[in-house]
Design an enzyme around this catalytic site. Sequence first.
Site, short mmCIF file in Angstrom:
data_model
loop_
_atom_site.label_atom_id
_atom_site.label_comp_id
_atom_site.label_asym_id
_atom_site.label_seq_id
_atom_site.Cartn_x
_atom_site.Cartn_y
_atom_site.Cartn_z
N GLU A 269 0.89 -1.06 0.05
CA GLU A 269 0.12 0.12 -0.04
C GLU A 269 0.92 1.17 -0.03
O GLU A 269 1.89 1.27 0.70
CB GLU A 269 -0.90 0.19 1.19
CG GLU A 269 -2.05 1.08 1.30
CD GLU A 269 -2.99 0.95 2.48
OE1 GLU A 269 -4.09 1.19 2.17
OE2 GLU A 269 -2.56 0.51 3.53
N GLY B 155 2.13 0.89 11.67
CA GLY B 155 1.57 -0.19 12.77
C GLY B 155 1.64 -1.61 12.38
O GLY B 155 1.84 -2.48 13.11
N ALA B 156 0.66 -1.56 11.08
CA ALA B 156 0.32 -2.91 10.89
C ALA B 156 -0.30 -2.71 9.32
O ALA B 156 -0.59 -1.70 8.93
CB ALA B 156 -0.66 -3.87 11.69
N GLU C 77 -3.25 -4.59 6.34
CA GLU C 77 -4.12 -5.61 6.62
C GLU C 77 -4.31 -6.48 5.26
O GLU C 77 -5.33 -7.19 4.48
CB GLU C 77 -5.58 -4.63 6.46
CG GLU C 77 -5.83 -3.92 5.08
CD GLU C 77 -5.42 -2.49 5.17
OE1 GLU C 77 -5.59 -1.67 4.39
OE2 GLU C 77 -4.65 -2.35 6.04
N GLU D 262 -6.92 -4.45 12.00
CA GLU D 262 -6.52 -5.15 10.81
C GLU D 262 -7.38 -6.44 10.61
O GLU D 262 -7.53 -6.49 9.34
CB GLU D 262 -5.01 -5.87 10.97
CG GLU D 262 -3.74 -4.69 11.27
CD GLU D 262 -4.03 -3.61 10.12
OE1 GLU D 262 -4.43 -3.54 9.39
OE2 GLU D 262 -3.74 -2.38 10.98
N GLU E 31 -10.06 3.02 6.55
CA GLU E 31 -9.39 3.35 7.84
C GLU E 31 -10.23 3.76 8.94
O GLU E 31 -9.96 3.52 10.16
CB GLU E 31 -8.31 4.43 7.40
CG GLU E 31 -7.13 3.76 6.66
CD GLU E 31 -6.24 2.67 7.04
OE1 GLU E 31 -6.60 2.03 8.24
OE2 GLU E 31 -5.86 1.95 6.13
#
Length: 846
Positions: free
Chosen positions: A130, A266-267, A269, A302, A324
């Site tokens: 992304e 952070g993470a 998906e 996520e 988001e």
Amino acid sequence: MPSTHILTRDEAERRAELLTVDSYTVELDLTGHERGDTFGSRTAVVFDCAEPGAETFIEIAAERIEDAFLNGEPVDVSGYDPKAGLRITNLAARNELVVNAVCTYSTDGQGLHRMVDPVDKETYLYSQFEVADAQRVYACFDQPDLKASFTFQVRTPEHWTVISNMPAASETVVEALQTKVTLFETSVRMSPYITAICAGPYYGVHEVHDGIDMGLYCRQSMKDYLDPEGVFEVTRQGFDHFHEHFGVRYPLPKYDQVFAPEYNFGAMENFGCITIAEASFLFRSQVTDFELEQRANVILHEMAHMWFGDLVTMRWWDDLWLNESFAEWASHWANVEATRFSGAWTTFLSARKNWGYGADQQPTTHPVYTDAGDTEEIQANFDGITYSKGASILKQLVAYVGIEPFLAGLRAYFQQHQFGNAVFSDLLGELETASGKPLKDFADTWLRTAGVSTLRPEVAVDGDGNYTSVTVLQEVPAEHPTHRTHRIAIGLYDLEDGVLKRRDRIEVDVTGEATAVPELAGVRQPDLLLLNDDDLTYAKLRLDERSLATAVAHTSALEDSLARALIWAAAWDMLRDAELPASQFVELGCTSLTAEDDINIVTVAQRQVAGALAYADPSHRAELRERWARAAEAAMGAAAPGSDPQRSWAKAYASASRSEADLARLAGWLEGAGVPEGLAVDADLRWALLTVLVATGAVAEEAIDAELNRDSTADGKRLSFIARAVVPTAEAKQRTWERIVDPASENYVRRSSMLGFAPLDQADLVRPYLRPYLDAVPELWEKLGAQQAVEFSKLAFPSNLIDAESLAVLDAWLAEDRPAPVKRGVAEGRADTARALRGQELDARA
């Protein structure tokens, strides 16, 4: 590193009209990871064309293209430019394109990132695609609305584990070459940006829940810290909760979570293959419930994306908030409803909503729903507005329509658009149908306008202490003059036997510039009048004079943690708006925060008190810091041994320590002397203590080398660069700056160096770098990827230069003709500097 194609919305719309993509078969050869910086990539993509004979392009940001074939015929690759993609002409109604390329491993956290573990020298890879970096690994039509099925085949060293979106269909070992070929099952239809490949000797554990094979992975050297029990517990709870309420099951047979080293976010998906920042959420040292709740929130965020974003995907990046904001809302909702973290909405207000308020007051603010002209422009919108303001508005929407109609609308939305793409109007229509309420005006007012309102009480009191009138004023910024309708609760609190108890609560609709509250006329004035009690709306708050005095002395006496968090949010915003002197804010920390028992409020507010020193009159900043150090020391001493408060206050005390005696005490802790009973001086705390000692000159830079010998891990290396950046010498600053602006620096080296570059007390050392910073912003925008360039412009900003001269230099640079994305980080840093300067002036007058 080859540049990627910056896709415009017009290009994406035209390509979506022209093409329907059926499938990708991607073959990657990762066996040469030790011999060079490249890997082999072969892509076969099958797609239909609505206009036979037309031409288009496919993204592939490769070191080089070996050859390409369209429907069996060679494609001319001689003019290939990664910035433009690969042109393909004379398309048939049905097409197969094969691209053989050599691609480059990255060290910037995007594309296919490669790191070598300093402990065992093993190599680990993970992908991060992304917004539009899948093209750095394979040829693809890199836009969210051209979904397809994917089949990955990956060649690796024999002892590696490979993880992708789907389960492995087969593994074939070639013993003579000590290699392995992993073929994965063909996926459901998905967008390229959520495909994933993680490869290396990852350590993994598995558990099956509700028919889903759940995997958890990390580097071999970190396996002792993996905590499968804690992570799997939240994962199970999340699946049960979302399955119960979303109406559509998670559609894949497995769900892996991979702790990724040197991670930028952070993470992420990725469908069925979540990547999570190892440095933030794989805990190798003692942590408090604050960190555990944050990890649970990331896990659930996520997971929510499996529905919001993966199952149903935005058509284009202007609906990024659909991903988001919904995941942000859903994660906190699930945390409250399904896990032990029942106070997650308090944490949302403290840690997340304040992020949204801050971003919404920047000169670069934008609506939650924002036009995105191209993929570069959207990079900067992964911000507090897209995440936290959007989630706050969804929370209001849930309260307006009711949770059951809201969920009914979501279920219909998922059913209608699963495995496809949608826009906001699709969701809004389902919510209107389910709730029976018109929502377009609500959406237009809240989602398509920027800026945040300030709600201020205006009160008049008679000689007997009763209100003669109470009016709620709604103030809006001149640049974004939207007066919204706010449904708020007003709480009346009295101090009784040391406890602030809510005497009454009323709900009113605040509209326009001023809203009278006749219900309060003749009512005895409380000790605390709290607007937006229970945090029903998205707005900044103010306190009247009596309420502010009560809050400074007695915030911890409020029984409800959400009310206490509202006070802290209001006080922080008043500080930033130069309506509350820094000395008074620090006093609030010394009196009320030290008695606070919610570790989430404590952790966030401790950071705010430390941050308030930038708003303090420099002539008495040292005095305020010393007062804060003494308060933190006392709170640490009063906390139970080994408890969350003890650890949190020990870190706050260490950060504030400047006296010779305090620094000697910290140095003693590193040697095991005088450590408070129950306090674990583990690896992360050791680095925190050492960084303070180095920054203050209490120990020499050589101490960093000694600590790195003790902790020669990837985390140790990362933390050592923060410590080196704070060394208070001109030579150390120069070395740090060179690491920051070197395009070849690994992402974690640059980020750590930026985090330590500009401590508040080192302005004189940083001043020579203001102009080099400004020169580097456009240069690095050209040399780095957009994500790294955005991070540089924000984190490398010399935030400790709080003076009129620096503002003048910044203003001159901003007046020059440059693209808005390039200016954005500088403009935001300039605005924060101006706020701090106004705060210092207020504090001096006070």
